[in-house]
Design an enzyme around this catalytic site. Structure first.
Site, PDB file in Angstrom:
ATOM      1  N   HIS A 207       0.882  -0.967  -0.137  1.00 42.70           N
ATOM      2  CA  HIS A 207       0.049   0.276   0.023  1.00 42.70           C
ATOM      3  C   HIS A 207       0.921   1.140   0.245  1.00 42.70           C
ATOM      4  CE1 HIS A 207       0.858   0.868   4.313  1.00 42.70           C
ATOM      5  NE2 HIS A 207       0.499  -0.405   4.514  1.00 42.70           N
TER       6      HIS A 207
ATOM      7  N   CYS B  23       3.352  -4.591   6.887  1.00 39.20           N
ATOM      8  CA  CYS B  23       3.055  -4.564   5.397  1.00 39.20           C
ATOM      9  C   CYS B  23       4.224  -4.009   4.451  1.00 39.20           C
ATOM     10  CB  CYS B  23       1.655  -3.593   4.987  1.00 39.20           C
ATOM     11  SG  CYS B  23       0.352  -4.047   5.660  1.00 39.20           S
TER      12      CYS B  23
END
Length: 442
Positions: free
Chosen positions: A147, A155
């Site tokens: 992202h 992430c």
């Protein structure tokens, strides 16, 4: 196109896909539909690719790179773009459990429903953790993304400008008919030199398994077929008709094209020679790695406390090779009544400790002052005694001086001698006084 993205959005909402626990439900974001830059499109065309040809991605933690590969007209893939990863959390090594803040390593699959154009992290797509291998090995976690926003707690985070392009590659490939694309996430480029560097690491056996898939892609330049049996990855293996790969069961008897088998063996021979040389070579020190499920559990517990708002170190603890823990002294934020209560107790404890330190300091200061006064009184007493002795000596010298003068004065020629005797007596007195004062610090 908009209709297709709208259907994707409905699926995303249905399964709760979110970038690192992103629950944003914003209106459709125009940046999710931005075209790729002309420069990239021209490079793709020169390499025999179309805008909508199939895509795959490779991630290398240590090097901090995310690569985009696309299929050429001959079916083989070629590198078309490489991005510096803005931030990834944890250490080298796989993700073990929910809350360990590890970015996953392994072979993952992204489908259209995993694309999130409305992420509060600008744009995002779920990489598909846990996959079949992870679930077979009891590994847990959710909402692991690539992202934007350059912020990560497990992430792979990119800048907003980067994620717009990466997202566009996937979006265009899906538009062209690709039903899913592969993400290969590695701790580092799996060269002989790097494997030699980490040969003593507790994650080494896991990395050796990933390397088989890495090598298959290096040889064929086609994303490998990935299956799981006996709780391990197998690549480009074909099961007999009617048999399947059971993630936790025994692997079936498999076959592989002779050409691939031959190419792999030749590749492996070259690698083994390079590995032997790398073991003897001077190389950079390995980077920190996660010490298996034990450290993952410790970090996970830290994450739970932090989520409850308790006061915890601002960074997760780290398990050292000798089994000890390293934790930063700086404490994190307080987000709950329990956390505020803990902070109040810590503040009270700190205040009591400070008061006790001040009390002990006052006692020491009083002792020092008393000792100084005692030393001063002793010095004054000794000075008075020395002065008294000096005065007595002077009195004796004065009493003896007239006799000496009278005796010597009867002889006129002796006057200089009398003066010398008087001076000598005074000199002796002065020297005695100085000696006494020197003995007693005067």
């Amino acid at each position: 196109m908009l209709a297709k993205l709208a259907r994707t959005a409905l699926l995303i909402a249905a399964i709760g896909v979110a970038g690192c626990n992103d629950s944003s439900m914003k209106d459709f974001a125009p940046h999710a539909n931005k075209p790729l830059p002309d420069k990239i499109l021209a490079s793709m065309k020169a390499k025999g690719m179309t805008r909508t040809s199939p895509v795959m991605a490779r991630i290398f933690k240590e090097e901090g790179k995310l690569e985009i590969w696309k299929a050429k007209t001959n079916g083989r893939y070629d590198l078309v773009a490489s991005y510096d990863i803005c931030k990834w959390s944890g250490k080298l090594g796989p993700k073990y459990t929910e809350g360990d803040r590890q970015a996953p390593e392994g072979f993952y699959t992204v489908r259209p429903a995993q694309m999130n154009p409305r992420s509060s992290y600008h744009l995002a797509f779920n990489i598909g953790y846990p996959n079949v291998y992870d679930r077979a090995n009891g590994r847990t976690g959710s909402h692991l993304m690539v992202h934007g926003a350059c912020s990560s707690s497990g992430c792979y985070s990119m800048t907003d400008a980067q994620i717009e392009q990466i997202y566009a590659f996937g979006r265009d490939a899906f538009q062209g008919g690709q039903t899913e694309f592969q993400i290969q996430a590695f701790p580092f480029r799996m060269t002989a030199a790097n494997m030699a560097r980490y040969r003593k690491d507790p994650n080494y056996e896991f990395w050796k398994m990933l390397k088989v898939g890495y090598d298959n892609f290096e040889i064929t330049k086609v994303p490998p077929k990935v299956d799981v049996c006996e709780k391990r990855y197998v690549f480009n293996q074909v099961a007999p008709d009617g048999e399947t790969f059971d993630p936790t069961g025994a692997c079936p008897a498999t076959t592989q094209p002779d050409s691939l088998k031959s190419a792999f063996n030749a590749y492996q021979s070259t690698y083994e020679a390079a590995f032997s040389g790398a073991v003897k070579a001077s190389v950079p020190a390995p980077k920190p790695t996660i010490a298996g499920i034990k450290e993952a559990s410790i970090v996970s517990e830290w994450s739970k406390k932090r989520a409850r708002g308790e006061r915890v170190p601002i960074e997760p603890p780290s398990l050292n090779a000798d089994g000890s823990l390293t934790a930063t002294a700086r404490m994190g934020r307080i987000d709950s009544p329990a956390g505020r209560k803990m902070a109040a107790l810590d503040a009270e404890k700190a205040a009591k400790q400070k008061a006790e330190e001040q009390r002990l300091a006052a006692i020491e200061a009083a002792k020092a002052e008393k000792q100084a006064a005692k030393a001063q009184a002793l010095a004054e007493k000794e000075t008075a005694r020395i002065n008294s002795l000096a005065e007595e000596e002077e009195a004796r010298a004065a009493a003896e001086a007239p006799v000496a003068t009278a005796t010597i004065a009867s002889t006129p020629d002796a006057a200089p001698a009398a003066t010398q005797a008087a001076n000598a007596g005074e000199s002796r007195t002065t020297r005695l006084k100085k000696k006494l004062l020197g003995m007693f610090g005067g």
